[in-house]
Write a protein that holds these residues in place. Structure first.
Motif, PDB file in Angstrom:
ATOM      1  N   PRO A  36       0.804  -1.230   0.000  1.00 23.62           N
ATOM      2  CA  PRO A  36       0.000   0.000   0.000  1.00 23.62           C
ATOM      3  C   PRO A  36       0.830   1.270   0.000  1.00 23.62           C
ATOM      4  CG  PRO A  36      -0.101  -1.102   2.132  1.00 23.62           C
ATOM      5  CD  PRO A  36       0.567  -2.052   1.197  1.00 23.62           C
ATOM      6  N   MET A  37       2.050   1.235   0.551  1.00 19.08           N
ATOM      7  CA  MET A  37       2.915   2.406   0.575  1.00 19.08           C
ATOM      8  C   MET A  37       4.306   2.023   0.076  1.00 19.08           C
ATOM      9  SD  MET A  37       1.255   5.036   1.437  1.00 19.08           S
ATOM     10  CE  MET A  37      -0.547   4.931   1.582  1.00 19.08           C
ATOM     11  N   PRO A  38       4.989   2.918  -0.622  1.00 14.29           N
ATOM     12  CA  PRO A  38       6.297   2.588  -1.185  1.00 14.29           C
ATOM     13  C   PRO A  38       7.415   2.668  -0.146  1.00 14.29           C
ATOM     14  CG  PRO A  38       5.723   4.820  -1.741  1.00 14.29           C
ATOM     15  CD  PRO A  38       4.529   4.248  -1.030  1.00 14.29           C
ATOM     16  N   MET A  39       8.551   2.031  -0.478  1.00 12.49           N
ATOM     17  CA  MET A  39       9.784   2.191   0.291  1.00 12.49           C
ATOM     18  C   MET A  39      10.575   3.332  -0.336  1.00 12.49           C
ATOM     19  SD  MET A  39      10.866  -1.820   0.744  1.00 12.49           S
ATOM     20  CE  MET A  39      10.639  -2.182  -0.994  1.00 12.49           C
ATOM     21  N   PHE A  75       5.734   9.690   2.993  1.00 10.96           N
ATOM     22  CA  PHE A  75       4.948   9.524   1.761  1.00 10.96           C
ATOM     23  C   PHE A  75       3.446   9.486   2.050  1.00 10.96           C
ATOM     24  CE2 PHE A  75       3.074   7.450  -1.876  1.00 10.96           C
ATOM     25  CZ  PHE A  75       3.761   7.999  -2.943  1.00 10.96           C
ATOM     26  N   PRO A  76       2.940   8.610   2.930  1.00  6.63           N
ATOM     27  CA  PRO A  76       1.498   8.632   3.200  1.00  6.63           C
ATOM     28  C   PRO A  76       1.036   9.931   3.834  1.00  6.63           C
ATOM     29  CG  PRO A  76       2.627   7.175   4.744  1.00  6.63           C
ATOM     30  CD  PRO A  76       3.611   7.532   3.685  1.00  6.63           C
ATOM     31  N   LEU A  77       1.921  10.576   4.612  1.00  3.90           N
ATOM     32  CA  LEU A  77       1.537  11.857   5.211  1.00  3.90           C
ATOM     33  C   LEU A  77       1.325  12.908   4.131  1.00  3.90           C
ATOM     34  CD1 LEU A  77       1.140  13.416   7.894  1.00  3.90           C
ATOM     35  CD2 LEU A  77       3.550  14.075   7.727  1.00  3.90           C
ATOM     36  N   ARG A  78       2.237  12.950   3.166  1.00  9.48           N
ATOM     37  CA  ARG A  78       2.105  13.916   2.070  1.00  9.48           C
ATOM     38  C   ARG A  78       0.870  13.607   1.226  1.00  9.48           C
ATOM     39  NH1 ARG A  78       5.077  17.414  -1.326  1.00  9.48           N
ATOM     40  NH2 ARG A  78       3.579  18.062  -2.923  1.00  9.48           N
ATOM     41  N   ARG A  79       0.651  12.323   0.933  1.00 10.62           N
ATOM     42  CA  ARG A  79      -0.512  11.953   0.139  1.00 10.62           C
ATOM     43  C   ARG A  79      -1.805  12.299   0.883  1.00 10.62           C
ATOM     44  NH1 ARG A  79       1.847  12.251  -3.797  1.00 10.62           N
ATOM     45  NH2 ARG A  79       2.412  10.646  -5.313  1.00 10.62           N
ATOM     46  N   ALA A 136     -12.236   8.126   2.490  1.00  3.03           N
ATOM     47  CA  ALA A 136     -11.447   7.471   1.447  1.00  3.03           C
ATOM     48  C   ALA A 136      -9.963   7.816   1.588  1.00  3.03           C
ATOM     49  CB  ALA A 136     -11.963   7.876   0.070  1.00  3.03           C
ATOM     50  N   ALA A 137      -9.662   9.080   1.892  1.00  6.34           N
ATOM     51  CA  ALA A 137      -8.263   9.477   2.086  1.00  6.34           C
ATOM     52  C   ALA A 137      -7.671   8.780   3.302  1.00  6.34           C
ATOM     53  CB  ALA A 137      -8.178  10.997   2.243  1.00  6.34           C
ATOM     54  N   ALA A 138      -8.431   8.684   4.385  1.00  7.15           N
ATOM     55  CA  ALA A 138      -7.942   8.001   5.585  1.00  7.15           C
ATOM     56  C   ALA A 138      -7.748   6.512   5.338  1.00  7.15           C
ATOM     57  CB  ALA A 138      -8.925   8.229   6.738  1.00  7.15           C
ATOM     58  N   GLN A 139      -8.608   5.924   4.531  1.00  6.42           N
ATOM     59  CA  GLN A 139      -8.463   4.504   4.237  1.00  6.42           C
ATOM     60  C   GLN A 139      -7.161   4.229   3.494  1.00  6.42           C
ATOM     61  OE1 GLN A 139     -11.520   2.896   1.694  1.00  6.42           O
ATOM     62  NE2 GLN A 139     -11.003   0.782   2.183  1.00  6.42           N
ATOM     63  N   TYR A 140      -6.854   5.056   2.506  1.00  2.08           N
ATOM     64  CA  TYR A 140      -5.663   4.837   1.690  1.00  2.08           C
ATOM     65  C   TYR A 140      -4.384   5.163   2.459  1.00  2.08           C
ATOM     66  CZ  TYR A 140      -2.198   5.660  -2.006  1.00  2.08           C
ATOM     67  OH  TYR A 140      -1.064   5.641  -2.770  1.00  2.08           O
ATOM     68  N   CYS A 141      -4.372   6.298   3.156  1.00  2.00           N
ATOM     69  CA  CYS A 141      -3.126   6.799   3.741  1.00  2.00           C
ATOM     70  C   CYS A 141      -2.913   6.398   5.193  1.00  2.00           C
ATOM     71  CB  CYS A 141      -3.091   8.328   3.626  1.00  2.00           C
ATOM     72  SG  CYS A 141      -3.173   8.938   1.940  1.00  2.00           S
ATOM     73  N   VAL A 142      -3.971   6.135   5.936  1.00  6.61           N
ATOM     74  CA  VAL A 142      -3.834   5.781   7.348  1.00  6.61           C
ATOM     75  C   VAL A 142      -4.046   4.288   7.549  1.00  6.61           C
ATOM     76  CG1 VAL A 142      -4.629   6.240   9.691  1.00  6.61           C
ATOM     77  CG2 VAL A 142      -4.620   8.085   8.011  1.00  6.61           C
ATOM     78  N   PRO A 152       5.974   2.129  17.883  1.00  4.13           N
ATOM     79  CA  PRO A 152       7.160   2.897  18.269  1.00  4.13           C
ATOM     80  C   PRO A 152       6.886   4.397  18.227  1.00  4.13           C
ATOM     81  CG  PRO A 152       7.696   1.194  16.659  1.00  4.13           C
ATOM     82  CD  PRO A 152       6.211   1.272  16.728  1.00  4.13           C
ATOM     83  N   SER A 153       7.805   5.129  18.842  1.00  2.00           N
ATOM     84  CA  SER A 153       7.596   6.574  18.972  1.00  2.00           C
ATOM     85  C   SER A 153       7.447   7.254  17.628  1.00  2.00           C
ATOM     86  CB  SER A 153       8.760   7.185  19.750  1.00  2.00           C
ATOM     87  OG  SER A 153       9.994   6.923  19.075  1.00  2.00           O
ATOM     88  N   GLU A 154       8.208   6.817  16.612  1.00  2.00           N
ATOM     89  CA  GLU A 154       8.117   7.454  15.303  1.00  2.00           C
ATOM     90  C   GLU A 154       6.736   7.260  14.688  1.00  2.00           C
ATOM     91  OE1 GLU A 154      10.859   9.224  13.371  1.00  2.00           O
ATOM     92  OE2 GLU A 154      10.968   9.487  15.531  1.00  2.00           O
ATOM     93  N   GLU A 155       6.127   6.092  14.884  1.00  2.00           N
ATOM     94  CA  GLU A 155       4.782   5.870  14.356  1.00  2.00           C
ATOM     95  C   GLU A 155       3.759   6.704  15.103  1.00  2.00           C
ATOM     96  OE1 GLU A 155       4.377   1.564  12.170  1.00  2.00           O
ATOM     97  OE2 GLU A 155       3.934   1.674  14.316  1.00  2.00           O
ATOM     98  N   ARG A 156       3.963   6.898  16.400  1.00  2.00           N
ATOM     99  CA  ARG A 156       3.035   7.738  17.148  1.00  2.00           C
ATOM    100  C   ARG A 156       3.107   9.186  16.670  1.00  2.00           C
ATOM    101  NH1 ARG A 156       4.771   5.795  23.150  1.00  2.00           N
ATOM    102  NH2 ARG A 156       4.802   3.551  22.730  1.00  2.00           N
ATOM    103  N   VAL A 157       4.332   9.624  16.364  1.00  2.00           N
ATOM    104  CA  VAL A 157       4.471  10.981  15.819  1.00  2.00           C
ATOM    105  C   VAL A 157       3.750  11.083  14.478  1.00  2.00           C
ATOM    106  CG1 VAL A 157       6.122  12.672  14.924  1.00  2.00           C
ATOM    107  CG2 VAL A 157       6.618  11.425  17.039  1.00  2.00           C
ATOM    108  N   LEU A 158       3.931  10.073  13.629  1.00  2.00           N
ATOM    109  CA  LEU A 158       3.257  10.066  12.326  1.00  2.00           C
ATOM    110  C   LEU A 158       1.742  10.094  12.506  1.00  2.00           C
ATOM    111  CD1 LEU A 158       3.225   9.717   9.234  1.00  2.00           C
ATOM    112  CD2 LEU A 158       3.317   7.250   9.606  1.00  2.00           C
ATOM    113  N   LEU A 159       1.211   9.266  13.412  1.00  2.00           N
ATOM    114  CA  LEU A 159      -0.230   9.258  13.652  1.00  2.00           C
ATOM    115  C   LEU A 159      -0.703  10.595  14.184  1.00  2.00           C
ATOM    116  CD1 LEU A 159      -0.746   5.687  15.140  1.00  2.00           C
ATOM    117  CD2 LEU A 159      -1.711   6.573  13.020  1.00  2.00           C
ATOM    118  N   GLY A 160       0.118  11.245  15.005  1.00  2.00           N
ATOM    119  CA  GLY A 160      -0.262  12.561  15.505  1.00  2.00           C
ATOM    120  C   GLY A 160      -0.375  13.591  14.397  1.00  2.00           C
TER     121      GLY A 160
END
Length: 781
Positions: A206-209, A241-245, A261-267, A380-388
């Protein structure tokens, strides 16, 4: 760059070394296969990485292509036959260029990447994402890049395409450079072929490397599940990438469906969640705004629950994110100060992981995003920051969309208040009306309809249209309708009503014009007097099925100076005739002539009895509900003339109940009992009383408005109608919440009882809300 070179770059595709694309039998693209049970997941990719050597193979090819082509970045796209698209699997290069690369390209997209995959040949494009440009439109260059794409294919399989980006100032790609990139693409294809031979599927997730090109990146933070393992900076860059999208998609979102729809694809997809539910809080309860994935059961449990309830979602409205397992306390997040954590949530049962993110607007939490995962996983902390950061974007979007919805609702409320709340009951005239707004956000139209009773046996039918779609149109409509009502009640004939109203409009000082149609009907002898003011003439459907136009002088619209007085014309209606008055919005979007379209609509249903008039109205408006056909608001008024002196004349009676009337339900039951007794239908009293009680209760609780009850007895059936001012449809189950049903629909057990009593019931909009109606067969002796 010279003009000739720029012309070369602007060409959409440069072809070279024609080779037939790898295809299977019949010329169709080959479908990749895998051996069951052989899929492997790479711990260092945000998507499903299959085969331990696959990420490194993609990375090596992209890095080699970027280095040898002196490119800003290189990307590998892999085909996904199920989605019908090329999906970005890995990109290597500068971080800004990553976000110019589309995450998915439909296989019919006019891009160099798609063209290279489809034709098996190198392709050049001046921009990796051409968007909606077509042959009749100049191509817009949002980014200063030139893209060169080559297929990643063997003689047996086509895996995707390899694309490099170069700044436009570096010049065009030379033939020798194209050959170099083609060699890299072929080498990658052979590696992928060996991976497939090992039984591993080669697909993008679903998301690129993303692999940044810079050196010396801090590797102390490496979040599992993102980027390429052990590559400095890849995980953090991939998270962007998902944050920008998400930001791009939410900027274009205009409805809550777009936000979901945006939350489904990116989150949901990027975090590999199984379900996502967006929840708001209003009037002390939680309401589902939208949901996706395997979310039906989760949405059922949340929808309608109390905000103060001890649930994780309710607790998240205090402003702290909650990360919970199915059998334990929260992993992260706390309750608001002074409130013990155990008092604000009830642990969920069953295996899995649940995340509840508060979505903050400017000054408050506007919603909560609930995510469900099938298994346990750390955050992990980085994912929590991303979710925030994602929560911040979602919160702003939800607040903006809800504000737009409130403005649209205010405009629609104004429109409803200016339309009649109910149509009067006449012994020998059955009427119904429908109104559909234009498909224009937060704007109102000027169409209206009305029925007046100015004598015991005389009715006046009116339909009109004020030009424009603005608040001024609605305001003028309200003033004109009021003037019409006054002149009708004074007993003026149609031509005089129009003439006097034209004078009133002239005094209002508006530049808007108004068209209208007025029909005065004598229900004793069937005489219909028609007057027009630049409006389409009404149609009449005779008892034998013939459809005729009730012609009258066209005159001019109100607001246009007219030297001569308005004129009218009389017609005679037979018993059983149906008259249709309508506005241009009903037929303006059709290719045929307006009158022909109106005739087709009136003749679309066999109207054999008065009770079928509602079916005809529903059939007519169903033809104009698509957005392509709602460029103008539309109103239709139907009247069936029953004639005089017939023993089977319908009996009608009505009751008005004030809002918050504590005795309203008991009054409705007494009303039904008395009327059915007077009509000799005592055997139906118990059933109708119970149905009326449940529908009225539902209306008083959910609509919070005045309620009108109407009974009509025909020769073979009894019709019960209950009207209120809420537009939300009732549904027959308190637990019904599927993808197709609106989450804001009214929920009540009363509709279950109504459905059991009468298999045939319906709900349709009226002037200021909705009408719930049911038909019961009258037992024949």
């Amino acid at each position: 760059m010279t003009e000739s070179r720029h012309a070369r770059h602007s060409a959409r595709v440069t072809e070279r070394r024609r080779r037939p694309p790898a295809r299977g039998a019949g010329g169709s693209p080959l479908v990749r296969s895998s051996t069951p049970g052989r899929d492997q997941r790479h711990s260092g990719g945000s998507h499903a990485v299959h085969g331990s050597d696959l990420p490194e193979a993609l990375r090596s090819a992209a890095r080699e292509a970027r280095r040898r082509m002196d490119a800003v970045s290189a990307a590998v796209y892999l085909v996904d036959e199920d989605q019908g698209a090329l999906c970005l699997a890995l990109a290597d290069g500068s971080a800004p260029s990553f976000f110019t690369l589309p995450g998915r390209m439909p296989l019919d997209m006019p891009s160099a990447t798609v063209r290279a995959w489809a034709t098996g040949e190198a392709a050049v494009l001046t921009d990796p994402d051409p968007g909606p440009a077509g042959p009749d439109r100049d191509h817009v260059l949002p980014y200063p890049y030139v893209a060169l794409s080559v297929p990643v294919a063997t003689d047996e399989r086509r895996f995707g395409a390899l694309t490099v980006l170069r700044v436009e100032a570096a010049g065009a790609f030379e033939p020798a450079e194209m050959g170099i990139l083609e060699d890299v693409g072929r080498q990658l294809a052979h590696i992928l072929a060996r991976v497939v031979e090992d039984g591993v599927r080669v697909v993008a997730g679903p998301m690129p490397m993303l692999v940044p090109a810079g050196a010396g990146v801090d590797t102390s933070v490496c979040t599992p599940g993102w980027g390429v393992r052990d590559v400095p900076g890849s995980a953090g860059t991939s998270m962007m990438f998902p944050l920008r999208r998400l930001a791009e998609l939410l900027n274009r979102a205009t409805t809550m469906e777009d936000v979901v729809a945006a939350a489904q694809y990116c989150v949901m997809s990027s975090l590999r969640a199984d379900a996502l539910v967006l929840v708001s809080a209003r009037e002390g309860r939680l309401w589902v705004l939208g949901h996706c994935g395997d979310s039906t059961e989760l949405a059922r449990r949340i929808h309608g629950a109390g905000v103060d309830g001890r649930t994780p979602v309710a607790a998240a409205f205090h402003g702290r994110a909650l990360y919970l397992t199915g059998d334990g306390p929260p992993l992260v997040g706390e309750a608001s100060a002074g409130v013990p954590r155990t008092e604000v949530y009830v642990p969920l049962r069953g295996e899995g992981q649940f995340v509840d993110l508060p979505l903050a607007g400017q000054n408050r939490v506007v919603a909560v995003c609930a995510l469900a995962f099938s298994g346990h996983r750390p955050f992990p902390s980085e994912e929590r920051v991303l979710l925030g950061m994602m929560a911040g974007l979602l919160g702003a979007a939800v607040e903006r969309v809800e504000l737009s919805a409130e403005q649209r609702e205010a405009a629609q409320l104004l429109q409803r208040l200016l339309l009649p709340a109910r149509l009067p009951d006449l012994p020998r005239l059955v009427t119904t009306a429908r109104y559909r707004p234009a498909d224009v956000t937060s704007e109102v139209g000027g169409d209206w309809y009305d029925v007046f009773r100015n004598a015991e046996e005389r009715a006046v039918l009116v339909v009109g249209d004020v030009e424009g779609h603005a608040v001024e149109s609605a305001a003028v409509m309200g003033q004109v309708r009021t003037a019409m009502a006054a002149y009708a009640c004074e007993g003026h004939r149609p031509a005089a009503m129009i003439d006097r109203t034209a004078r009133v409009l002239a005094e209002l000082g508006t530049a808007l014009t108004v068209t209208c149609c007025v029909v005065a009907l004598d229900t004793l002898d069937g005489t219909a007097e028609v007057a027009l003011a630049g409006h389409p003439a009404p149609l009449a459907r005779r008892p034998d099925g013939r459809i005729e136009t009730l012609d009258a002088p066209a005159n001019v619209p109100l607001g246009v100076p007219m030297a001569q007085p308005y004129e009218a014309r009389e017609h005679l209606l037979e018993s059983g005739s149906t008259v249709m008055l309508y506005t241009n919005g009903l037929v303006s979007s059709r290719s045929a002539s307006p009158e022909t379209c109106a005739r087709d609509l009136l003749g679309s249903t066999d109207v054999t009895s008065s009770s079928h008039l509602e079916d005809l109205a529903d059939r007519i408006v169903s033809e104009i509900v698509t957005p392509q056909q709602r460029r103008d608001d539309a109103a239709v008024l139907l009247a069936r003339y029953e004639g005089a002196g017939h023993g089977d004349e319908p009996k009608a009676a009505g009751l008005h109940i004030q809002r918050r009337d504590l005795r309203g339900v008991r009054t409705a039951r007494a009303f039904v009992h008395d009327k059915l007794g007077a009509w000799g239908l005592q055997d139906m009293t118990d059933v109708v009383e119970l149905a009326a009680s449940e529908i009225v209760t539902n209306a008083l609780i959910h609509a919070g408005s005045d309620v009108d009850v109407r009974l009509r007895a025909f020769e073979d059936r009894l019709r019960l109608e209950v009207r209120d001012s809420a537009t939300n449809p009732p549904i027959p189950s308190p637990l019904s919440l599927t993808e197709e049903e609106a989450p804001e629909a009214e929920h009540g057990r009363g509709m279950l009882i109504v459905e059991a009593l009468a298999g045939e019931w319906t709900s349709y909009p009226n002037g200021q809300g909705k009408t719930v109606a049911l038909n019961l067969v009258i037992p024949q002796e």
